[in-house]
Scaffold this active site. Structure first.
Site, PDB file in Angstrom:
ATOM      1  N   ASN A  10     -10.110  30.521  42.439  1.00  0.00           N
ATOM      2  CA  ASN A  10      -9.857  30.758  41.013  1.00  0.00           C
ATOM      3  C   ASN A  10      -8.362  30.619  40.752  1.00  0.00           C
ATOM      4  O   ASN A  10      -7.576  31.500  41.098  1.00  0.00           O
ATOM      5  CB  ASN A  10     -10.355  32.157  40.633  1.00  0.00           C
ATOM      6  CG  ASN A  10     -10.125  32.484  39.165  1.00  0.00           C
ATOM      7  OD1 ASN A  10      -9.761  31.615  38.372  1.00  0.00           O
ATOM      8  ND2 ASN A  10     -10.324  33.735  38.815  1.00  0.00           N
ATOM      9  N   LYS A  12      -6.883  30.654  37.946  1.00  0.00           N
ATOM     10  CA  LYS A  12      -6.490  31.468  36.792  1.00  0.00           C
ATOM     11  C   LYS A  12      -5.592  30.663  35.848  1.00  0.00           C
ATOM     12  O   LYS A  12      -5.771  29.462  35.696  1.00  0.00           O
ATOM     13  CB  LYS A  12      -5.859  32.775  37.268  1.00  0.00           C
ATOM     14  CG  LYS A  12      -6.779  33.538  38.222  1.00  0.00           C
ATOM     15  CD  LYS A  12      -6.302  34.925  38.531  1.00  0.00           C
ATOM     16  CE  LYS A  12      -7.273  35.607  39.482  1.00  0.00           C
ATOM     17  NZ  LYS A  12      -6.902  37.008  39.756  1.00  0.00           N
ATOM     18  N   HIS A  96     -15.446  37.807  34.920  1.00  0.00           N
ATOM     19  CA  HIS A  96     -14.312  38.168  35.771  1.00  0.00           C
ATOM     20  C   HIS A  96     -13.668  39.446  35.252  1.00  0.00           C
ATOM     21  O   HIS A  96     -13.585  39.672  34.045  1.00  0.00           O
ATOM     22  CB  HIS A  96     -13.286  37.033  35.810  1.00  0.00           C
ATOM     23  CG  HIS A  96     -12.247  37.211  36.860  1.00  0.00           C
ATOM     24  ND1 HIS A  96     -11.163  38.037  36.694  1.00  0.00           N
ATOM     25  CD2 HIS A  96     -12.131  36.684  38.117  1.00  0.00           C
ATOM     26  CE1 HIS A  96     -10.423  38.005  37.796  1.00  0.00           C
ATOM     27  NE2 HIS A  96     -10.991  37.196  38.666  1.00  0.00           N
ATOM     28  N   GLU A  98     -10.758  40.446  34.877  1.00  0.00           N
ATOM     29  CA  GLU A  98      -9.646  40.307  33.931  1.00  0.00           C
ATOM     30  C   GLU A  98     -10.170  40.113  32.507  1.00  0.00           C
ATOM     31  O   GLU A  98      -9.555  40.575  31.549  1.00  0.00           O
ATOM     32  CB  GLU A  98      -8.744  39.139  34.364  1.00  0.00           C
ATOM     33  CG  GLU A  98      -7.971  39.465  35.632  1.00  0.00           C
ATOM     34  CD  GLU A  98      -7.499  38.250  36.395  1.00  0.00           C
ATOM     35  OE1 GLU A  98      -6.912  38.437  37.458  1.00  0.00           O
ATOM     36  OE2 GLU A  98      -7.733  37.110  35.937  1.00  0.00           O
ATOM     37  N   GLU A 166     -15.870  42.068  43.034  1.00  0.00           N
ATOM     38  CA  GLU A 166     -14.420  42.087  42.945  1.00  0.00           C
ATOM     39  C   GLU A 166     -13.938  43.483  42.563  1.00  0.00           C
ATOM     40  O   GLU A 166     -13.941  43.842  41.383  1.00  0.00           O
ATOM     41  CB  GLU A 166     -13.938  41.121  41.867  1.00  0.00           C
ATOM     42  CG  GLU A 166     -14.265  39.687  42.107  1.00  0.00           C
ATOM     43  CD  GLU A 166     -13.507  38.819  41.100  1.00  0.00           C
ATOM     44  OE1 GLU A 166     -12.837  37.898  41.542  1.00  0.00           O
ATOM     45  OE2 GLU A 166     -13.570  39.109  39.908  1.00  0.00           O
ATOM     46  N   GLY A 172      -5.048  40.886  42.828  1.00  0.00           N
ATOM     47  CA  GLY A 172      -3.646  40.622  42.547  1.00  0.00           C
ATOM     48  C   GLY A 172      -2.712  41.759  42.904  1.00  0.00           C
ATOM     49  O   GLY A 172      -1.528  41.712  42.577  1.00  0.00           O
TER      50      GLY A 172
END
Length: 252
Positions: A10, A12, A96, A98, A166, A172
C-alpha cells in the site's frame, strides 16, 4: 490445498512519476518466488494506476486504495468501482484504518463498499483492526468481530476477499504486533468465520497482517499458521519489499 501467501504493498499518498517508475523498476528486476507460491499486489495512488498497470511485470497485480460505495455520478473527488474495472484494475483496498479513523468510515459503510465492489467484479482487500485504546481495554476481538460481521452480512462470495488485520496502533508507528499477538487475532478471526459464515470460508479465506511489517520482522511473522501474508505500508516503497515477498517461502 493451502492458502496461497499474499503480499500487498500500500503506497498510500506517496510518490512522484519518477519515484513510481523507480519502484516499478525494482520490482520488475526482483527475483521472487513464483506465482504458485505468492500473490503480489501493489496499490499506488489513483493518479499512477495506469502507469503502474502498463509497466509492472505481469505476474504482479495492481490495486486501487479505495473506491466509491455506488455507481459514479455527482460525487466529486470519488472514484467508482466501474472506473477501476474499465482500467482493468483487479483489486481494491477498502476499510483501511486511516479511512475509518480520519474520514470516519463506519463499519456498515465499509461493508456496503465491499459488497458493491465485489458485485462489479473487483477483488477486495478488506481491512479490520483495533486502536491502542481498544486493545488496552481488552476489546480487540469485539472490535474486529463487529467490523467483520458488518462485511459478512453484505457478502456471500468470499473467494474474492482477502481479510487484512491491521492493528491501528501498529500502522506507521514502528510498533509491530508480536508474532503471538498477530497469530492470536488471526486465529480468532478464522474461528469467527467458521462459526458465523462457514467452515469452508474460514479455511480458504486469506487473513493477512498489516502494521509496520518490514524486511526484519516479516519472516518470523510469516511462520505463524494463520498469518497468510501481509499488507505492507512504508516498506513497500523500499527495496526491502522484495525481502517481504520472499518471506512467503518460510510460511507454514
Amino acid at each position: 490445498m493451502g492458502r496461497k501467501f499474499f503480499v500487498g504493498g500500500n503506497w498510500k499518498c506517496n510518490g512522484t512519476t519518477e519515484e513510481v517508475k523507480k519502484i516499478v523498476s525494482t520490482l520488475n528486476e526482483a527475483e521472487v518466488p513464483s506465482g504458485d507460491v505468492v500473490e503480489v499486489v501493489v496499490s499506488p495512488p489513483f493518479v499512477f494506476l495506469p502507469l503502474v498497470k502498463s509497466t509492472l511485470r505481469p505476474d504482479f497485480h495492481v490495486s486501487a486504495q479505495n473506491c466509491w460505495v455506488k455507481k459514479g455520478g455527482a460525487y466529486t473527488g470519488e472514484i467508482s468501482a466501474e472506473m477501476l474495472v474499465n482500467l482493468s484494475i483487479p483489486w481494491v483496498i477498502l476499510g483501511h484504518s486511516e479511512r475509518r479513523l480520519i474520514l470516519s468510515e463506519a463499519n456498515e459503510f465499509v461493508a456496503d463498499k465491499v459488497a458493491y465492489a465485489l458485485a462489479q467484479g473487483l477483488k477486495v482487500i478488506a481491512c479490520v483492526g483495533e486502536t491502542l485504546e481498544q486493545r488496552e481495554s481488552g476489546s480487540t476481538m469485539e472490535v474486529v468481530a463487529a467490523q467483520t460481521k458488518a462485511i459478512a452480512e453484505k457478502v456471500s462470495k468470499w473467494s474474492d476477499v482477502v481479510l487484512a488485520y491491521e492493528p491501528v496502533w501498529a500502522i506507521g508507528t514502528g510498533k509491530v504486533a508480536t508474532p503471538a499477538q498477530a497469530q492470536e487475532v488471526h486465529f480468532e478471526l478464522r474461528k469467527w468465520l467458521k462459526e458465523n459464515v462457514s467452515a469452508e470460508v474460514a479455511e480458504t479465506t486469506r487473513i493477512i497482517y498489516g502494521g509496520s511489517v518490514n524486511g526484519a520482522n516479516c519472516k518470523i511473522l510469516a511462520t505463524q499458521p494463520d498469518v497468510d501474508g501481509f499488507l505492507v505500508g512504508g516498506a513497500s516503497l523500499k527495496a526491502e519489499f522484495v525481502d517481504i515477498i520472499k518471506s512467503a517461502t518460510v510460511s507454514s
